[in-house]
Design an enzyme around this catalytic site. Structure first.
Site, PDB file in Angstrom:
ATOM      1  N   THR A   1       0.814  -1.209   0.000  1.00 37.91           N
ATOM      2  CA  THR A   1       0.000   0.000   0.000  1.00 37.91           C
ATOM      3  C   THR A   1       0.853   1.267   0.000  1.00 37.91           C
ATOM      4  OG1 THR A   1      -1.690  -1.195   1.236  1.00 37.91           O
ATOM      5  CG2 THR A   1      -1.865   1.191   1.227  1.00 37.91           C
ATOM      6  N   GLU A   2       0.357   2.292  -0.691  1.00 39.55           N
ATOM      7  CA  GLU A   2       1.007   3.596  -0.731  1.00 39.55           C
ATOM      8  C   GLU A   2       0.024   4.675  -0.296  1.00 39.55           C
ATOM      9  OE1 GLU A   2       2.953   4.298  -4.453  1.00 39.55           O
ATOM     10  OE2 GLU A   2       4.144   2.457  -4.310  1.00 39.55           O
TER      11      GLU A   2
ATOM     12  N   GLY B   1      -4.781   3.448  -1.784  1.00 34.02           N
ATOM     13  CA  GLY B   1      -6.043   2.968  -1.221  1.00 34.02           C
ATOM     14  C   GLY B   1      -6.396   1.582  -1.720  1.00 34.02           C
ATOM     15  N   SER B   2      -7.661   1.417  -2.132  1.00 34.86           N
ATOM     16  CA  SER B   2      -8.114   0.098  -2.579  1.00 34.86           C
ATOM     17  C   SER B   2      -7.545  -0.285  -3.939  1.00 34.86           C
ATOM     18  CB  SER B   2      -9.652   0.059  -2.629  1.00 34.86           C
ATOM     19  OG  SER B   2     -10.182   0.049  -1.318  1.00 34.86           O
TER      20      SER B   2
ATOM     21  N   ILE C   1       2.161  -0.325   6.757  1.00 35.18           N
ATOM     22  CA  ILE C   1       2.913  -1.572   6.611  1.00 35.18           C
ATOM     23  C   ILE C   1       3.103  -2.218   7.984  1.00 35.18           C
ATOM     24  CG2 ILE C   1       4.966  -2.655   5.660  1.00 35.18           C
ATOM     25  CD1 ILE C   1       3.108  -1.094   3.655  1.00 35.18           C
ATOM     26  N   THR C   2       2.440  -3.344   8.196  1.00 34.21           N
ATOM     27  CA  THR C   2       2.519  -4.064   9.461  1.00 34.21           C
ATOM     28  C   THR C   2       3.913  -4.657   9.646  1.00 34.21           C
ATOM     29  OG1 THR C   2       0.169  -4.627   9.311  1.00 34.21           O
ATOM     30  CG2 THR C   2       1.508  -5.931  10.820  1.00 34.21           C
TER      31      THR C   2
ATOM     32  N   ARG D   1     -23.491 -12.587  35.957  1.00 32.02           N
ATOM     33  CA  ARG D   1     -24.106 -11.319  36.350  1.00 32.02           C
ATOM     34  C   ARG D   1     -25.594 -11.520  36.640  1.00 32.02           C
ATOM     35  NH1 ARG D   1     -23.647  -6.239  38.512  1.00 32.02           N
ATOM     36  NH2 ARG D   1     -24.732  -4.659  37.279  1.00 32.02           N
TER      37      ARG D   1
ATOM     38  N   GLU E   1      -6.149  -5.956   3.953  1.00 33.99           N
ATOM     39  CA  GLU E   1      -6.102  -7.018   2.930  1.00 33.99           C
ATOM     40  C   GLU E   1      -7.355  -7.024   2.062  1.00 33.99           C
ATOM     41  OE1 GLU E   1      -4.268 -10.743   3.495  1.00 33.99           O
ATOM     42  OE2 GLU E   1      -3.240 -10.124   5.317  1.00 33.99           O
TER      43      GLU E   1
ATOM     44  N   SER F   1     -14.158  -4.601   2.837  1.00 31.52           N
ATOM     45  CA  SER F   1     -15.379  -5.379   2.569  1.00 31.52           C
ATOM     46  C   SER F   1     -15.941  -5.034   1.199  1.00 31.52           C
ATOM     47  CB  SER F   1     -16.422  -5.110   3.657  1.00 31.52           C
ATOM     48  OG  SER F   1     -16.000  -5.637   4.900  1.00 31.52           O
TER      49      SER F   1
END
Length: 379
Positions: free
Chosen positions: A126-127, A131-132, A157-158, A268, A363, A366
């Site tokens: 991704t940059e 986006g998508s 970036i993970t 509860r 990733e 939706s």
């Protein structure tokens, strides 16, 4: 169809569940609050041979299948979405493509330390402006003798700040569109590579999400993964497996939220009885269970077909779409079941709720999953 897990799969799932309960659950909120990447957890996962579950034993992995990997990812997500996310990005995005598309030399040099848990992996697609439309990239890789020179910026970036290697997508032929994109193995120690931002996020803050800058990063030509122009085809193949892992992570988040709500509603008491005896709460918990089971079935179906060597574009997109939405809905309901307590950090549902939202974005959103499924259905 056999819906029972094999003895080996159950053993791996149960051992990881025990590890999660003993080692991760007690610190899950702490590392989230501190925005701290828990390196010690991943070192221990490496000692358990879990950092390369679907990677061949030849390269330091466990030699398991996609279903086994999904089970491990789900168990991690059940206690910590952030740890589960970094794990999934490490395996599906940063490691598996090297096994699928790399040379023997690349696998020995770069994959082995990842699969054995000696190093973390990242994947830079991704940059800031893409986006998508992830194929719309400005990062360039120009050939200069026996080297490539990379320039550009990658966003969201993970694991980039803790990675031992990063798979970077870059344009090698601007006139070829999808066929002009290639993949490169970049070492964060390479001159010109810099992590410029580690983002503070709505959730998942123990998993670093970074912006990286590539400023005249020179790498030898043997760092090209596959051939020039194969980067986009590799991306599509990678995402088929990656979306299964996000579906599994989402299922884990839903499971954790469901369990928290079920336990609380049984303990509860109001008006002289557990709140689970009231129709409104009982029906909510039943729906949470239903959504979680549905997500798990779709995820396992996609994983089994992946392991059978079948095309899983439809199955992985459907599993990711359904499970990610289930995670958010179940986590939201868990907060509601716990009431005011659900809004506090003393209980896990608030963390599941914040973590789950990213599952509908990362990733492929939706909306993109609907696009993928529509194309697969001929619409």
């Amino acid at each position: 169809m056999d819906f029972e897990l094999s003895a080996e799969h159950r053993m791996i799932r149960d051992s990881v569940r025990e590890f999660c309960e003993e080692e991760i659950a007690p610190i899950a909120q702490e590392v989230e609050n501190e925005h701290r990447f828990p390196a010690e957890v991943f070192e221990e996962l490496g000692e358990l041979d879990m950092m390369g579950v679907p990677i061949s034993e030849e390269y330091g992995g466990l030699g398991g299948d996609q279903l086994m990997y999904a089970l491990v990812t789900e168990e991690l997500g059940r206690v910590s979405g952030g740890i589960g996310l970094s794990y999934a990005a490490h395996v599906s995005l940063g490691s598996k493509p090297i096994e699928l598309f790399g040379t023997e030399e690349q696998k020995e040099r770069w994959l082995t330390p990842l699969a054995s848990g000696e190093a973390m992996a990242a994947w830079a697609l991704t940059e800031p402006g893409s986006g998508s439309d992830a194929s719309d990239m400005d990062t360039m890789a120009e050939k200069d003798g026996d080297e490539y020179v990379l320039n550009g910026t990658k966003q969201f970036i993970t694991n980039a700040s803790v990675a031992g290697s990063v798979l970077v997508k870059a344009v090698t032929d601007p006139g070829e569109g999808y066929d002009g994109i290639s993949t490169f193995i970049v070492d964060p120690e390479d001159d010109g590579f810099e992590v410029t931002t580690v983002w503070d996020k709505m959730g998942l803050n123990c998993s670093p999400t970074c912006e990286i800058s590539l400023d005249d990063v020179r790498i030898p030509e043997d760092r090209l993964l596959g051939e020039e122009g194969e980067g986009w085809k590799q991306t599509m193949k990678t995402l088929d497996g990656g979306r299964i892992s996000i579906a599994a992570l989402s299922t884990g988040l839903a499971q954790g939220a469901y369990e928290a709500a079920k336990q609380y509603s049984g303990e509860r008491e109001q008006f002289g009885q557990p709140i689970s005896k009231f129709d409104a709460i009982r029906d909510k918990v039943v729906d949470m269970y239903r959504k979680t089971e549905r997500a798990r079935l779709l995820t396992h179906k996609a994983a089994v077909r992946y392991d059978a060597g079948e095309s899983v574009t439809t199955e992985s997109a459907l599993a990711k779409l359904d499970a990610s939405e289930a995670a958010r809905e179940v986590a939201e309901d868990a907060v509601q079941v716990l009431g005011g307590y659900g809004y506090t950090e003393d209980f896990a549902p608030q963390r599941f709720y914040r973590d789950a939202k990213l599952m509908e974005i990362g990733e492929g959103t939706s909306e993109i999953q609907h696009l993928v499924l529509g194309r697969q259905l001929g619409l």
